[in-house]
Design an enzyme around this catalytic site. Structure first.
Site, PDB file in Angstrom:
ATOM      1  N   GLU A   1      36.899  36.309  45.453  1.00 50.63           N
ATOM      2  CA  GLU A   1      36.350  36.500  43.780  1.00 50.63           C
ATOM      3  C   GLU A   1      34.893  37.042  43.789  1.00 50.63           C
ATOM      4  O   GLU A   1      34.381  37.565  42.802  1.00 50.63           O
ATOM      5  CB  GLU A   1      35.935  34.754  43.461  1.00 50.63           C
TER       6      GLU A   1
ATOM      7  N   GLU B   1      37.193  39.953  43.131  1.00 51.92           N
ATOM      8  CA  GLU B   1      38.183  40.379  42.909  1.00 51.92           C
ATOM      9  C   GLU B   1      39.197  39.065  42.478  1.00 51.92           C
ATOM     10  O   GLU B   1      38.728  37.848  42.815  1.00 51.92           O
ATOM     11  CB  GLU B   1      39.203  41.045  43.951  1.00 51.92           C
TER      12      GLU B   1
END
Length: 348
Positions: free
Chosen positions: A317, A174
């Site tokens: 991430e 994300e």
């Protein structure tokens, strides 16, 4: 029947026969039984997922969702919100954390704009924008029920598209400035604990501001009153679009019998939502690493998951998921290529 309903209804438990067959092979490898620890657990889990004592883990991808959050206006993050749209394109360019690690381990990265606060198209990023960020959960629900379901179904669609392309090991990631705030809120609601117990510094909030962040989460929960037994209600009231997207990937992978590798703290919140929707999803999850973010252990305890790595990481991430890919592949390679006592005369 909706995409979400049919997906949830198609999730079955792992195949016990395949797990037993994998264990028999592991026990006959030329080593003391159980001596490879988590590597053996991974192999048995993968056998149960694929319903076969042999399985492939070579085609790997991280699916990462980007979105912004209305609660940012409360001052719960130290960084400017435009970092979300500036960083997300770097995921597929291979120059940020998840991009570099994925390149190293031979994995692809798919970046999805599911709710970034910008009007322009992001280079190399799939556009599935629901809207430009959630509403401020400190003033009302973060999103509508329909938007929450939409975020889950986008995640399911991303998972199924990847599976059709042959990916057999999927990680989630994300990007979203201040997304530790809704994640802490979700974990607080599901664990029925005070937000201070699960709220940390995120991407670098000063310690003296952490209490304010927890107070903001507490205010949001008290205002919106999410039902702790209803994942979609929780997501809509105190969640984020990218968190819903990741939860959808977990659901989609589980329904299609594909292992899904969790990343860090934000992904734990997504995993809890998927678990609340269908507890069988937990059987398909592999926790990559123990995030340094506060609240990590509470989330993992609920999921009954033990991470593969403990690296003190809190980047997010999808970086931890990508890093764990090599451990998972090494486990499978060892399982397939180590000799057994039946093949080597060692007196057993």
């Amino acid at each position: 029947m909706s995409i979400l309903e049919s997906t949830v209804n198609n999730i079955d438990s792992l195949d016990k026969t395949s797990i037993e067959q994998a264990k028999k092979r592991l026990d006959r490898l030329i080593k003391p039984q159980g001596s490879l620890g988590k590597m053996e657990d991974i192999c048995m889990q993968l056998a149960g997922i694929h319903k076969n004592k042999h399985f492939d883990t070579s085609k790997k991808v991280v699916i990462a969702f980007g979105a912004d959050h209305g609660v940012y206006e409360e001052g719960v993050a130290p960084d400017p919100q435009n970092i979300t749209y500036m960083q997300l394109p770097n995921f597929t360019k291979g120059i940020c954390g998840v991009g570099v690690i994925s390149k190293f381990v031979g994995a692809d990265v798919i970046a999805v704009d599911i709710g970034v606060n910008c009007d322009h198209e992001l280079e190399g990023v799939l556009n599935y924008k629901i809207r430009k960020g959630t509403s401020n959960m400190a003033k009302g629900p973060a999103m509508t029920i329909e938007e929450a379901i939409r975020s889950l179904e986008i995640g399911i669609e991303m998972a199924e598209d990847s599976i059709k392309k042959g990916y057999n090991l999927i990680g989630i990631g994300e990007m979203g400035i201040c997304n530790t705030t809704p994640s802490s809120a979700i974990i607080s609601v599901i664990d029925n604990c005070d937000p201070e117990d699960v709220t940390g510094i995120g991407a670098g909030l000063k310690k003296e501001r952490v209490k304010f962040k927890a107070d903001t989460i507490r205010k949001s929960i008290e205002l919106n009153k999410p039902n702790p037994e209803d994942a979609i209600d929780i997501l809509s009231k105190v969640g984020g679009f990218e968190i819903g997207g990741m939860a959808g990937v977990i659901l989609g992978c589980s329904a299609n019998r594909i292992p899904v590798v969790l990343d860090g703290f934000i992904s734990y919140a997504a995993a809890l939502l998927a678990y609340k929707i269908n507890p069988k999803t937990r059987e398909y999850m592999i926790a990559s690493h123990s995030s340094a973010e506060t609240g990590t252990q509470r989330a993992l305890n609920i999921l009954n998951l033990e991470p593969v790595l403990n690296m003190g990481m809190r980047l997010g991430e999808g970086s931890g998921a990508a890093l764990a890919f090599n451990i998972i592949e090494a486990s499978n390679y060892t399982y397939e290529n180590m000799a057994t006592f039946d093949e080597v005369d060692m007196g057993r």
